[in-house]
Design a protein around this motif. Structure first.
Motif, PDB file in Angstrom:
ATOM      1  N   HIS A  61       0.842  -1.203   0.000  1.00 20.98           N
ATOM      2  CA  HIS A  61       0.000   0.000   0.000  1.00 20.98           C
ATOM      3  C   HIS A  61       0.875   1.251   0.000  1.00 20.98           C
ATOM      4  O   HIS A  61       1.978   1.246   0.551  1.00 20.98           O
TER       5      HIS A  61
ATOM      6  N   SER B 217       0.911   5.505   0.780  1.00 18.67           N
ATOM      7  CA  SER B 217       0.278   6.676   1.389  1.00 18.67           C
ATOM      8  C   SER B 217       1.233   7.857   1.193  1.00 18.67           C
ATOM      9  O   SER B 217       2.220   7.742   0.467  1.00 18.67           O
TER      10      SER B 217
ATOM     11  N   ASP C 205      -3.995   9.175   3.427  1.00 22.89           N
ATOM     12  CA  ASP C 205      -4.092   7.745   3.134  1.00 22.89           C
ATOM     13  C   ASP C 205      -5.461   7.448   2.540  1.00 22.89           C
ATOM     14  O   ASP C 205      -6.490   7.670   3.191  1.00 22.89           O
TER      15      ASP C 205
ATOM     16  N   CYS D 216      -4.363   2.311  -4.837  1.00 21.23           N
ATOM     17  CA  CYS D 216      -3.715   3.272  -3.940  1.00 21.23           C
ATOM     18  C   CYS D 216      -2.724   4.181  -4.661  1.00 21.23           C
ATOM     19  O   CYS D 216      -2.617   5.362  -4.324  1.00 21.23           O
TER      20      CYS D 216
END
Length: 182
Positions: free
Chosen positions: A101, A103, A118, A161
């Motif tokens: 992921h 962020s 995020d 993401c």
């Protein structure tokens, strides 16, 4: 599918090699090279029309990982900016990779804030604290800066993401609160 070795895109310094181009095909994961290329495009946009965009710096995707693991980044451009030229910029962006992921940490120089974004709704107080402590080592007045979670559009799957990361960087680099249809 993209054929050939390299594809030049918009500027001679922005070259997409075959591996990067293939990552842009449907079903492939976008990696840190694509993030870096996109940030180069944002930097190019800022250079071409500085009156329209905030002056930003886009740190490489490994910067946060290196400082978090106490590896030296003292010769990196981002360190020089944080130590000596911070006032020249409005914002500095740090993509963060958490295994599968992505962020974002944003140093908002204008508002003296360290922000965490995020698209899965994570609230990484650890990332904020860690970056705040790092900033205190480099910037004498960083102890007065705030650390905050920024509300950004949320993805509804576990695949997008990087797209959300790039859109958040794009919006925030223009001084606009991220808002787009998901």
């Amino acid at each position: 599918m993209v054929k050939g070795r390299n594809v030049k895109w918009l500027h001679e310094d922005i070259i997409i090699d075959k591996e990067c181009a293939e990552r842009l095909n449907i079903g492939n994961w976008i990696n840190d090279n694509i993030i870096g290329l996109y940030c180069k495009l944002l930097k190019e946009r800022q250079t071409r029309t500085p009156h329209k965009f905030k002056k930003c710096h886009f740190a490489g995707s490994f910067y946060y990982t290196k400082i978090r693991s106490n590896q030296s980044v003292c010769r990196w451009e981002t360190t020089d900016i944080l130590k000596n030229r911070l006032a020249e910029f409005h914002k500095i962006f740090f993509p963060i990779h958490h295994g599968k992921h992505w962020s974002l940490i944003v140093i908002d120089v204008e508002h003296q804030a360290i922000q965490y974004c995020d698209s899965l709704g994570g609230r990484s107080r650890f990332a904020l604290r860690y970056m705040h402590e790092y900033m205190k080592k480099l910037v004498t007045d960083a102890s007065t800066w705030t650390a905050e979670i920024v509300d950004v559009p949320q993805q509804d799957n576990y695949n997008d993401c990087v797209v959300f990361l790039l859109m958040n960087i794009d919006f925030l680099s223009r001084g606009i609160q991220p808002s787009f249809n998901c």
